[in-house]
Design a protein around this motif. Structure first.
Motif: not given
Ligand code: NAD
Length: 280
Positions: A24, A45, A49, A99, A149-150, A194, A197, A204
């Protein structure tokens, strides 16, 4: 090179650490930083990946390394800093505390305490650990940046997302506090907030019941590509912006809540009644 308005090391591209770089937004950050000439330590973690992201970068001629790091553990983040020092060609000057996991679908009181602890352990403590370990290093160095990343959830107070909202509100408050504490040191802080996304966050995480299906539908329809989000964020960080709200709805929610707090609270209450009827 990032940070034309910010104090920078004399030459060279950034040396970055990205958490959650295996998927992501984190993966997109790592790829974009490398595309801009930076060196990246990809951590996740899930080490496999993180390695896949690093391999993708090196295969296209970039510089990247991979390591396992569970951000919910202080000792793991301390080890990450030590590894960054030995693996990256130059001292770290960009840390991306990305993360995170998604949790939602149940109201406060019905959400298991284990879900509260899991969410806060990663989404809030992960960012606290990253700031606690790296901020002093960057401050001493006299240049660099931290991107936390909030989420729009940091301020939107959407129903059925208690643990996630609280974790992200904390991440935003920490970013704002750190930005004030580091003002004038050459280290700049940016908080990315955001809305949707297109990532693997639902697969996950632990978004349960009908909320999970709704989330997927909304994500498909309205989700922004992570590549666009990270490009906007790195550019905003370079300009010295504290807040990055990449989408129109993220900015509208921010403004509406501040300008019309009572109306906003009435609106979220109405959404909750709709959600209670349809999502639980
Ligand atoms: N996708 C959205 O709509 C969205 C919106 C707002 C904020 N976010 C934030 O973006 C950030 C990234 O999320 P994403 O959407 O890419 O999701 P995602 O699940 O695609 O990626 C998250 C990654 O974090 C890793 N992870 C999980 N727990 C972990 C840990 N304890 N230590 C290290 N790595 C860990 C996972 O293995 C994964 O690779 C997060 O903080 C999420 O809250 C996402």
């Amino acid at each position: 090179m990032f940070g034309s308005r910010l104090p920078q090391k004399p030459a060279g591209a950034v040396s970055a650490v990205v958490t959650g770089a295996g998927s992501g937004i984190g993966r997109a950050f790592a790829l974009e930083i490398a595309r801009r000439g930076g060196a990246v330590l990809c951590s996740d973690i899930d080490e496999t990946s993180a390695q896949a992201t690093a391999d993708e970068i090196t295969a296209s001629g970039g510089r990247a390394w991979a390591t396992a790091c569970d951000v919910s553990k202080l000792s793991a983040v301390q080890k990450l800093a030590t590894q960054a020092e030995s693996l990256l060609p130059e001292p770290v000057d960009l840390v991306i505390n990305n993360a995170g996991i998604g949790v939602g679908g149940t109201p406060v009181g019905e959400t298991p305490i284990t879900d509260w602890k899991w969410t806060l352990g990663i989404n809030l403590w992960g960012v606290i650990h990253g700031c606690h370990v790296f901020a002093p290093l960057l401050k001493k160095q006299g240049y660099g940046g931290i991107i936390n990343v909030a989420s729009t959830a940091s301020y939107s107070a959407a129903p059925l997302m208690g643990p996630y909202n609280v974790s992200k509100a904390g991440a935003l408050a920490l970013s704002e506090t750190l930005a004030a504490e580091l003002a004038g040191t050459g280290v700049h802080v940016t908080a990315l907030c955001p809305t949707l996304v297109k990532t693997n966050i639902n697969a996950n995480g632990r978004i349960v019941g009908k909320s999970s299906k709704l989330f997927d539908r909304l994500m498909d329809r309205f989700g922004m590509a992570p590549e666009n989000v990270v490009r906007m964020t790195l550019d905003a960080h370079q300009r010295g912006d504290l807040y990055v709200m990449p989408q129109f709805d993220a900015r509208m929610i921010w403004r509406t809540k501040r300008l019309f707090p009572r109306t906003y609270a009435l609106g979220t209450g109405m959404i909750n009644r709709f959600a209670a009827a349809r999502l639980q």
